[in-house]
Design an enzyme around this catalytic site. Structure first.
Site, PDB file in Angstrom:
ATOM      1  N   SER A 114      -9.557   1.590   3.234  1.00 57.67           N
ATOM      2  CA  SER A 114      -8.732   2.369   2.343  1.00 57.67           C
ATOM      3  C   SER A 114      -7.662   1.566   1.599  1.00 57.67           C
ATOM      4  O   SER A 114      -7.111   2.049   0.617  1.00 57.67           O
ATOM      5  CB  SER A 114      -8.048   3.475   3.141  1.00 57.67           C
ATOM      6  OG  SER A 114      -7.138   2.926   4.066  1.00 57.67           O
ATOM      7  N   LYS A 137       0.860  -1.183   0.000  1.00 57.94           N
ATOM      8  CA  LYS A 137       0.000   0.000   0.000  1.00 57.94           C
ATOM      9  C   LYS A 137       0.899   1.237   0.000  1.00 57.94           C
ATOM     10  O   LYS A 137       1.916   1.265   0.707  1.00 57.94           O
ATOM     11  CB  LYS A 137      -0.873  -0.038   1.262  1.00 57.94           C
ATOM     12  CG  LYS A 137      -1.910   1.082   1.370  1.00 57.94           C
ATOM     13  CD  LYS A 137      -2.737   0.921   2.641  1.00 57.94           C
ATOM     14  CE  LYS A 137      -3.831   1.954   2.764  1.00 57.94           C
ATOM     15  NZ  LYS A 137      -4.607   1.799   4.009  1.00 57.94           N
ATOM     16  N   SER A 187      -9.707  -0.718   7.382  1.00 60.96           N
ATOM     17  CA  SER A 187      -9.114  -0.521   6.052  1.00 60.96           C
ATOM     18  C   SER A 187      -8.398  -1.721   5.452  1.00 60.96           C
ATOM     19  O   SER A 187      -8.030  -1.687   4.280  1.00 60.96           O
ATOM     20  CB  SER A 187      -8.156   0.673   6.074  1.00 60.96           C
ATOM     21  OG  SER A 187      -8.887   1.874   6.054  1.00 60.96           O
TER      22      SER A 187
END
Lengths: 97, 528
Positions: free
Chosen positions: B154, B79, B178
């Site tokens: 997210s 990420k 997330s």
């Protein structure tokens, strides 16, 4: 709980943000909605409850006070939007521009 | 079977036995990305050359019988909230569009030491704030199961790339769900470990008392493999806990004897989609058939969790994001990067230029108070932040600043910290009676892109089942447990007491031995 447009403008200054008139309008409404929602916490009696700032009981962590290599100046400055050989550059804050 | 269809665990066995080379694996995934990521848009950057060079080096070291790390040759996607030395780390924000960190996050250093092949950086909601990936400043990621739908957020890019078989493993971060929500919406396995289990050094901070890094994989076994590398004490993160990391990948096959499951009464109320509820109840029956006992437990304050979270997280965010001032690093108004050429997820190097007399798009509001505080420096801060941050990030900074401001601190922040303790006490009581809490990970399957973008509160309520684990610090995991009538994946949420990741993984593995939901993969058009 409603929040006024004037309050939103003040908070924007505190938060070092500037909002366009459209953003200000939307933000006033949305913050009002969210604050109205979170206001439900006031239903709970928490008078004798200790605040919990952290998920785990963490205590201060100390290390030996010994100098260690730190970030090289060139590396620290490498991402600066404005810089000279050794400093970050900012707009003048003292005297006349 | 195509190479990219293997689980990470199987792939590692193939690599270790010499049946495939790291270069072949890397090429297979790069080819997959090339074909699929135009539609899915999971990656912000793909480091093809660096990944191949790394894979070649691992193959050479294997040939020379040199010692290799536990993930040798396995591609891992990161990420874009994790600092990678000298490589762009954007956090999905214009603010950090050209930021190249001077150091690696601890988890990145650990992955490199484990000989993983870092294949690219994945898309995310800006500064990890959001549940749909639509808050990325660059482009939204699409759910590989239905390209008109969100992958969740997210860590949506990390979840979507594993679901679309563009990487066998990915790393995400979870502040309010997330990792677990996108894992659920994309039909893969993902875990938020206990707060303190994984070092946060080099994780771009959102809410420091809630943020935790964790693994994504096709299976619980894959998550165990990755967590084993990510977890562990780090002197650079004073909140990381100094206790041994169990050999998750070795203990995972031991079933949990006499497993006691708790179903949270409050989680089966209004707003829970019918398909999600029936899949979760069916999953509970699977556990019962494996010998588990089930009882109802109550988390009386769970209905207050979202409100508590949406005070604490924005307060911490407003403080953490104060560092973006246009001075030290990141975007500064009036100094703009050149516009980028259109790339397919692979972005070119940015060059900074100084734009002379850069006109300001939103003039600052006029007023007595504003005038006094607004010197040239403050105006530069305000413009840089106004232009560098997106709408959701601004909203949370505003909310946090308001809740922490004089006169409101006790009513909001202090109050929320007290309710946080009540929520933790609920979980502690529930875990006296049960070993794992099971339930839905999200109230509905993936929603459509654009559907909730103008309704932040509706978006926040999507985190209803997941924020509790962040507020209380406990580990939680999402594993696939079925599909909706429309063919969208449904996730099962498992939660355990602090530092019981091993229990969570063994429980998830038991389920995956008895079901095959985790083997289902989306059929993307390029395959037809």
């Amino acid at each position: 709980m409603a929040i006024s447009r004037n309050e939103v403008e003040k908070v924007a200054l505190l938060a070092r943000l500037s909002l366009s008139p459209d953003e200000l309008h939307a933000m006033t409404r949305q913050l009002g909605d969210i604050l109205g929602y979170v206001d439900q916490l006031s239903q709970l009696d928490t008078e004798h409850v200790e605040p919990m700032a952290h998920a785990l009981d963490v205590t201060n962590c100390f290390r030996e006070d010994r100098a260690q290599p730190s970030l090289d100046r060139e590396l620290a400055l490498a991402n600066a939007p404005r810089r000279d050989e050794e400093c970050y550059l900012v707009p003048a804050v003292l005297g006349e521009l | 079977m195509h190479l990219t269809d293997h689980s990470a665990t199987d792939l590692l066995a193939l690599l270790n036995s010499g049946q495939v080379k790291a270069v072949e694996v890397c090429q297979a995934y790069l080819a997959r990305i090339e074909r699929r990521d135009r539609a899915v848009k999971a990656f912000l950057q793909v480091n093809a050359a660096a990944a191949l060079a790394r894979a070649e080096q691992i193959d050479r070291r294997r040939r020379e019988k040199q010692p290799l790390g536990p993930l040798a040759g396995l591609p891992v996607a990161l990420k874009d909230v994790l600092c990678t030395e000298g490589e762009l780390t954007t956090c999905g924000s214009r603010m950090l569009e050209s930021f190249r960190p001077p150091y690696d996050a601890t988890v990145v250093a650990r992955l490199k030491a484990a000989d993983a092949v870092l294949i690219g950086k994945t898309n995310m909601d800006e500064f990890a704030m959001g549940g749909s990936n639509e808050n990325s400043a660059f482009f939204p990621t699409h759910n590989p199961w239905d390209l008109d739908r969100v992958p969740g957020g997210s860590s949506g890019g990390s979840a979507a790339c594993v679901a679309a078989r563009m990487a066998p493993l990915a790393v995400g971060s979870d502040t309010g769900g997330s990792i677990r929500c996108p894992a659920g919406l994309c039909g893969i396995s993902g875990m938020k470990p206990t707060y303190g289990r994984v070092s946060r050094y080099g994780l771009v901070a959102f809410a420091s008392s809630l943020d935790q890094i964790g693994p994504f994989g096709q299976t619980a076994e894959d998550c165990a493999l990755l967590l084993e590398v990510l977890a562990g004490h780090d002197p650079k993160d004073s909140t990381s806990i100094d206790r041994p990391v169990p050999k998750y990948s070795q203990t995972i096959r031991q079933p949990l004897q006499g497993l006691r499951l708790g179903l949270v009464r409050e989680h089966f109320g209004d707003g829970l989609d019918g398909d999600v509820e029936s899949s979760v109840r069916e999953a509970v029956r699977v556990y019962q058939s494996l010998g588990a006992t089930v009882r109802e437990v109550s988390l009386p304050h769970s209905n207050y969790a979202v409100a508590t979270y949406y005070i604490i997280a924005p307060c911490e965010a407003s403080s953490n994001l104060a560092r973006y001032d246009g001075v030290h690093y990141g975007y500064r108004s009036g100094i703009s990067p050149l516009p980028l050429g259109e790339g397919q997820g692979v972005r070119a190097t940015r060059i900074w230029t100084v734009a002379a007399n850069h006109p300001h798009p939103n003039p600052l509001p006029k007023g007595e108070e504003t005038d006094r505080a607004d010197n040239a420096l403050v105006q530069m801060y305000r413009r840089s932040r106004a232009e560098g941050f997106g709408a959701e990030v601004k909203r949370r900074i505003m909310l946090g600043t308001y809740a922490l401001s004089a006169g409101y601190y006790e009513a909001y922040y202090q109050k929320a910290l007290k309710v946080r303790r009540l929520i933790r006490q609920d979980f502690d009581r529930a875990f006296e009676e049960v070993d794992l809490i099971v339930g839905p990970v999200t109230p509905t399957p993936a929603f459509k892109l654009g559907e909730r973008i103008d309704d932040p509160l509706a978006m926040y309520l999507f985190d209803l089942y997941t924020v509790g684990a962040n507020l209380t610090g406990i580990p939680g995991m999402s594993i696939p447990c079925g599909f909706s009538a429309a063919g969208l994946p449904i996730g099962l949420h498992l939660q355990a007491p602090p530092f019981e990741e091993e229990r969570l993984l063994r429980g998830a593995y038991m389920f995956q031995q008895a079901t095959d939901w985790h083997t289902k993969k989306p059929e993307l058009e390029e395959e037809n």
